[in-house]
Design an enzyme around this catalytic site. Structure first.
Site, PDB file in Angstrom:
ATOM      1  N   ARG A 114      14.715  22.347  -4.162  1.00 46.45           N
ATOM      2  CA  ARG A 114      14.058  23.590  -3.720  1.00 46.45           C
ATOM      3  C   ARG A 114      12.998  23.965  -4.741  1.00 46.45           C
ATOM      4  O   ARG A 114      13.334  24.401  -5.839  1.00 46.45           O
ATOM      5  CB  ARG A 114      15.104  24.701  -3.589  1.00 46.45           C
ATOM      6  CG  ARG A 114      14.640  25.876  -2.736  1.00 46.45           C
ATOM      7  CD  ARG A 114      15.563  27.074  -2.908  1.00 46.45           C
ATOM      8  NE  ARG A 114      15.253  27.789  -4.134  1.00 46.45           N
ATOM      9  CZ  ARG A 114      16.146  28.418  -4.896  1.00 46.45           C
ATOM     10  NH1 ARG A 114      17.414  28.452  -4.570  1.00 46.45           N
ATOM     11  NH2 ARG A 114      15.756  29.043  -5.995  1.00 46.45           N
ATOM     12  N   TYR A 143      17.316  32.351 -13.283  1.00 51.91           N
ATOM     13  CA  TYR A 143      18.453  31.442 -13.403  1.00 51.91           C
ATOM     14  C   TYR A 143      18.104  29.965 -13.564  1.00 51.91           C
ATOM     15  O   TYR A 143      18.990  29.132 -13.657  1.00 51.91           O
ATOM     16  CB  TYR A 143      19.405  31.626 -12.219  1.00 51.91           C
ATOM     17  CG  TYR A 143      18.741  31.526 -10.856  1.00 51.91           C
ATOM     18  CD1 TYR A 143      18.444  30.289 -10.294  1.00 51.91           C
ATOM     19  CD2 TYR A 143      18.415  32.669 -10.137  1.00 51.91           C
ATOM     20  CE1 TYR A 143      17.842  30.197  -9.059  1.00 51.91           C
ATOM     21  CE2 TYR A 143      17.801  32.586  -8.890  1.00 51.91           C
ATOM     22  CZ  TYR A 143      17.528  31.343  -8.359  1.00 51.91           C
ATOM     23  OH  TYR A 143      16.930  31.249  -7.137  1.00 51.91           O
ATOM     24  N   HIS A 167      14.418  31.074  -3.823  1.00 53.13           N
ATOM     25  CA  HIS A 167      15.255  30.934  -2.619  1.00 53.13           C
ATOM     26  C   HIS A 167      14.532  31.507  -1.394  1.00 53.13           C
ATOM     27  O   HIS A 167      14.403  30.862  -0.360  1.00 53.13           O
ATOM     28  CB  HIS A 167      16.584  31.648  -2.836  1.00 53.13           C
ATOM     29  CG  HIS A 167      17.404  31.786  -1.597  1.00 53.13           C
ATOM     30  ND1 HIS A 167      17.986  30.705  -0.979  1.00 53.13           N
ATOM     31  CD2 HIS A 167      17.715  32.872  -0.845  1.00 53.13           C
ATOM     32  CE1 HIS A 167      18.629  31.131   0.104  1.00 53.13           C
ATOM     33  NE2 HIS A 167      18.478  32.431   0.205  1.00 53.13           N
TER      34      HIS A 167
HETATM   35  C1  LIG Z   1      27.959  33.406   5.332  1.00 49.09           C
HETATM   36  C2  LIG Z   1      26.815  33.729   4.448  1.00 49.09           C
HETATM   37  N1  LIG Z   1      27.041  34.120   3.187  1.00 49.09           N
HETATM   38  C3  LIG Z   1      26.024  34.439   2.377  1.00 49.09           C
HETATM   39  C4  LIG Z   1      24.734  34.362   2.830  1.00 49.09           C
HETATM   40  C5  LIG Z   1      23.593  34.738   1.903  1.00 49.09           C
HETATM   41  N2  LIG Z   1      22.860  33.501   1.569  1.00 49.09           N
HETATM   42  C6  LIG Z   1      21.761  33.151   2.238  1.00 49.09           C
HETATM   43  S1  LIG Z   1      21.218  31.655   1.804  1.00 49.09           S
HETATM   44  C7  LIG Z   1      22.439  31.471   0.661  1.00 49.09           C
HETATM   45  C8  LIG Z   1      22.516  30.208  -0.135  1.00 49.09           C
HETATM   46  C9  LIG Z   1      22.504  29.009   0.740  1.00 49.09           C
HETATM   47  O1  LIG Z   1      22.478  27.857  -0.032  1.00 49.09           O
HETATM   48  P1  LIG Z   1      22.407  26.443   0.642  1.00 49.09           P
HETATM   49  O2  LIG Z   1      23.469  26.304   1.668  1.00 49.09           O
HETATM   50  O3  LIG Z   1      22.395  25.435  -0.438  1.00 49.09           O
HETATM   51  O4  LIG Z   1      21.015  26.460   1.417  1.00 49.09           O
HETATM   52  P2  LIG Z   1      19.546  26.627   0.827  1.00 49.09           P
HETATM   53  O5  LIG Z   1      19.225  28.078   0.869  1.00 49.09           O
HETATM   54  O6  LIG Z   1      19.521  26.073  -0.530  1.00 49.09           O
HETATM   55  O7  LIG Z   1      18.659  25.888   1.765  1.00 49.09           O
HETATM   56  C10 LIG Z   1      23.261  32.590   0.642  1.00 49.09           C
HETATM   57  C11 LIG Z   1      24.406  32.768  -0.254  1.00 49.09           C
HETATM   58  C12 LIG Z   1      24.529  33.971   4.158  1.00 49.09           C
HETATM   59  N3  LIG Z   1      23.311  33.882   4.695  1.00 49.09           N
HETATM   60  N4  LIG Z   1      25.571  33.665   4.952  1.00 49.09           N
END
Ligand SMILES: Cc1ncc(C[n+]2csc(CCOP(=O)(O)OP(=O)(O)O)c2C)c(N)n1
Ligand SMILES: [Mg+2]
Lengths: 369, 326
Positions: A261, A274, A265
């Site tokens: 990434r 971080y 985010h």
């Molecule tokens: C069930 C849930 N918990 C928390 C969130 C908040 N949230 C959005 S993206 C994220 C991290 C996701 O990480 P990853 O699965 O690695 O996907 P990336 O964003 O890196 O593409 C979080 C904690 C959410 N959208 N859904």
């Protein structure tokens, strides 16, 4: 008793595919599709288009014209590889970083902008009848993908359901439940884990002690493999094999695409809290677009003139989408009632009337003042 | 003393609890180095260590389940769910276990945990980041549901929630996280978890609300004041158990009541308050109780969120309607 005294009853390996290295040199056998300059240039074009879109969307957010936005910058090869390996009649269940796949499947740039602009009409996908809208509650779409795949199987349709999720998402129960049933019922589905090394601020190695994410498939009784997610040729190749296997009754596959990434985010995040910029800079050397460009220059007469023409075409396309988005007339507020049920229950009519009349008052007021 | 915001008061309360009680553990997604996406836990990991302030894997059922386990062992877990829109995987853990440990074991095992989550609309967030579904938790016997609406109340109520011997869902109105500042003495003093807060004394009508809607409700009360209409304003704050005595006392004085909440109307907490007014306060009422609420629709994405949420104007209209009755 030491392990040597115990009988080994099962053994597993996780394989990794890379076809183009970081310098754009071929390091494996070129898949058939990749012999065609046209096919490769199409992949290149979609990656560039996606990056142009992401860059413009971030700029729109920064100038107050778009809500929070999540970009796919640096991960284009994953989504473009996925989209290019699917047939139109298949079903994609995306998260919020698969624009490259969505564009190939008929989702319009202006729709993605409407979505992040806080407008449900951005999920109507009027040129894409099959795909689910972007899933925000992490991993909740994996069991749904299994349901879609089962429907395809029940009706004996040669179709495949594809869900995409992040490295963080593989910690959630929904993910395990979904891949387990995919294995148990031999479903025509492909699960792509986009391992971009981060789940917001949580690094991949803190998320799980598993050596690879691909190996989580083993526990579900399905094949799991890794691919260089910044190598679009490998990505498309591995994806196409998995999709065609599923289509022809071969069952599900889990693909872990290794990428990074490159940005925050979302635009609401500040990654400098971080992680070190130096780490991000290192990954710039692995850029998927640069990598394929090097290959195209070497093997298919790609040159500056073609590059400039492509960038211009992408900019024009994105600018048209931005105009279409910004010129979208607002939805009437009472439309919030119009897709709750097939027909609005009588009990809700007074609420709809109230919203309609308040909306008229307010918007009439806006006009005069 | 410096003035602080609600989010800073939440942080201060957790720091105080971590400082005073070695059993307090704070955890959730991105609460460590990042300090939480709203910065509720900013600096806590540095100060109290990664053993007591932890990033969890991305799994909300896990977060709730771990909190229950820790609480059962006598720790004081304070778990964060990043947004209320992602709290739903915790429901099984909360309704099947958190609420029942004490009852199931006849008091042998208890569940002194806090589940914190930012909630509510109005910050132009993406889908699932704006809903108010406190009623889901208010429906669970054995749970406390608390919603602060000022820095002082955020500090005192969160400390109370952490000290409470039973499970508490603590919902933070994120739209007003940084809207107002107050002096908050870091004295470790908890507020009571079962009394409403009387924010303003009036004689003509009782306005009952909580969370971010305090803001619109007080605005409405100000505007009505200028028109000679005097409002009693009550911040319910402790949604469950509900302090009906304060509300009934006020209605005995005013004879009129308007309930304001952001959540959808049907089976919202306002319905419970209205039902109890019908049961215990009917003879004080001069006019039917009015509710000003979110509509019974999916919380719209942000282009239309202001059309969904109660506005000052809607509250004023409802107040005037109650005053039309003799
Ligand atoms: C069930 C849930 N918990 C928390 C969130 C908040 N949230 C959005 S993206 C994220 C991290 C996701 O990480 P990853 O699965 O690695 O996907 P990336 O964003 O890196 O593409 C979080 C904690 C959410 N959208 N859904
Ligand atoms: Mg990730």
């Amino acid at each position: 008793m030491t392990n040597e005294d115990k009988k080994c009853v099962a053994q597993f390996e996780i394989h990794y595919t890379q076809l183009l290295n970081q310098q754009g040199e071929l390091v494996g056998a070129l898949p058939e599709f990749a012999a065609s300059a046209e096919a490769l240039i199409a992949l290149y074009r979609t990656m560039v288009q996606t990056r142009t879109f992401d860059t413009q969307a971030i700029a729109l957010q920064r100038t107050g014209k778009l809500g929070t936005y999540s970009s796919s910058i640096g991960q284009e090869a994953v989504s473009v590889g996925i989209g290019s390996a699917m047939r139109f009649e298949d079903v994609l269940l995306p998260t919020y970083r698969e624009y490259g796949a969505q564009f190939q499947r008929g989702v319009e740039m202006s729709e993605i902008l409407r979505y992040w602009g806080g407008d449900e009409r951005g999920m109507a996908y009027h040129a894409q009848p099959h795909d689910k809208a972007i899933t925000v509650p992490i991993a909740t779409h994996v069991p749904q993908c299994a349901g879609i795949a089962y429907a395809m199987k029940l009706r004996k349709q040669p179709r495949v359901a594809v869900c995409v999720l992040g490295d963080g998402a593989t910690s959630k129960g929904d993910f395990y439940e979904g891949i387990n049933v995919a294995g148990a019922w031999h479903l025509p589905m492909v699960i792509v884990v986009t391992n971009n090394q981060w789940a917001i601020s949580v690094p991949r190695e803190v998320q799980t002690h598993a050596q690879t994410l691909a190996q989580k498939a083993i526990a579900a009784g399905i094949p799991g493999e890794q691919v260089d997610g910044n190598d679009v040729i490998a990505m498309r190749h591995v994806m196409a094999n998995a999709v065609e296997k599923a289509r022809t009754g071969g069952g599900p596959t889990l693909i872990e695409a290794i990428t990074f990434r490159m940005h925050d985010h979302t635009t609401a995040d500040d990654a400098s809290r971080y992680r070190k910029q130096a780490v991000v800079d290192q990954h710039k050397l692995l850029d998927p677009i640069d990598r394929l460009r090097k290959y195209l220059i070497q093997h298919h007469d790609w040159d500056d003139a073609k590059e400039t023409a492509l960038l211009e075409a992408c900019t024009i396309e994105v600018e048209a989408a931005v105009r279409s988005y910004l010129d979208t007339p607002p939805a009437p507020p009472e439309s919030m009632f119009d897709y709750l049920y097939e027909t609005l229950p009588d009990a809700l009519q007074p609420q709809r009337d109230e919203v309609e009349s308040l909306g008229k008052l307010k918007r009439g007021g806006d006009h005069n003042g | 003393m410096a003035e602080i915001t609600i989010i800073e008061a939440v942080n201060l309360a957790m720091a105080r609890a971590l400082e005073n009680n070695p059993d307090v553990v704070v955890f959730g997604e991105d609460v460590g180095v990042n300090g939480g996406v709203f910065r509720a836990t900013d600096g806590l990991q540095q100060r109290y260590g990664a053993n007591r302030v932890l990033d969890t894997p991305l799994a909300e059922a896990l977060i709730a389940g771990m909190a229950i386990g820790m609480a059962a062992e006598g720790l004081r877990p304070v778990a964060e769910i990043q947004f209320m829109g992602f709290i739903y995987p915790t429901i099984e853990q909360m309704i099947c276990h958190a609420t029942r440990l004490r009852n199931r074991t006849r008091g042998r095992i208890t569940c002194p945990m806090v589940l914190r989550a930012p909630y509510g609309g109005g910050i132009h967030a993406p889908e699932h980041h704006s809903e108010s579904t406190e009623a889901i938790f208010a429906h669970m016997p054995g749970l406390r549901v608390v919603i602060p609406s000022s820095p002082l109340r955020a500090y005192g109520l969160l400390l109370a929630a952490i000290q409470d011997p039973d499970p508490v869902v603590f919902l933070e109105p994120k739209r007003i996280y940084r809207m107002m500042k107050q002096e908050v003495p870091d004295d470790g003093e908890a507020l009571p978890l079962d009394v409403c807060f009387q924010l303003r004394d009036g004689t003509d009508v009782t306005l009952v609300t909580w969370g971010a809607m305090i803001h619109e409700t007080l605005q409405a009360a100000d505007q009505l004041e200028a028109e000679g209409i005097s409002c009693d304003v009550i911040d319910v704050a402790t949604i469950k158990p509900l302090d009906m005595a304060t509300i009934l006392n006020s209605v005995a004085k005013t004879g009129r009541c308007v309930i304001v909440h952001e959540a959808a109307r049907t089976c919202g907490v306002g319905a419970e308050i209205a039902a109890q007014l019908a049961e215990y306060g009917l003879l004080s009422l001069f006019a039917p109780v009015q509710r000003v609420t979110g509509y019974d629709t999916i919380m719209p994405m942000f282009k239309l969120e202001n059309d969904y949420m109660p506005s000052t104007e809607r509250i004023i209209t409802a107040v005037k309607k109650t005053l039309e009755e003799a």
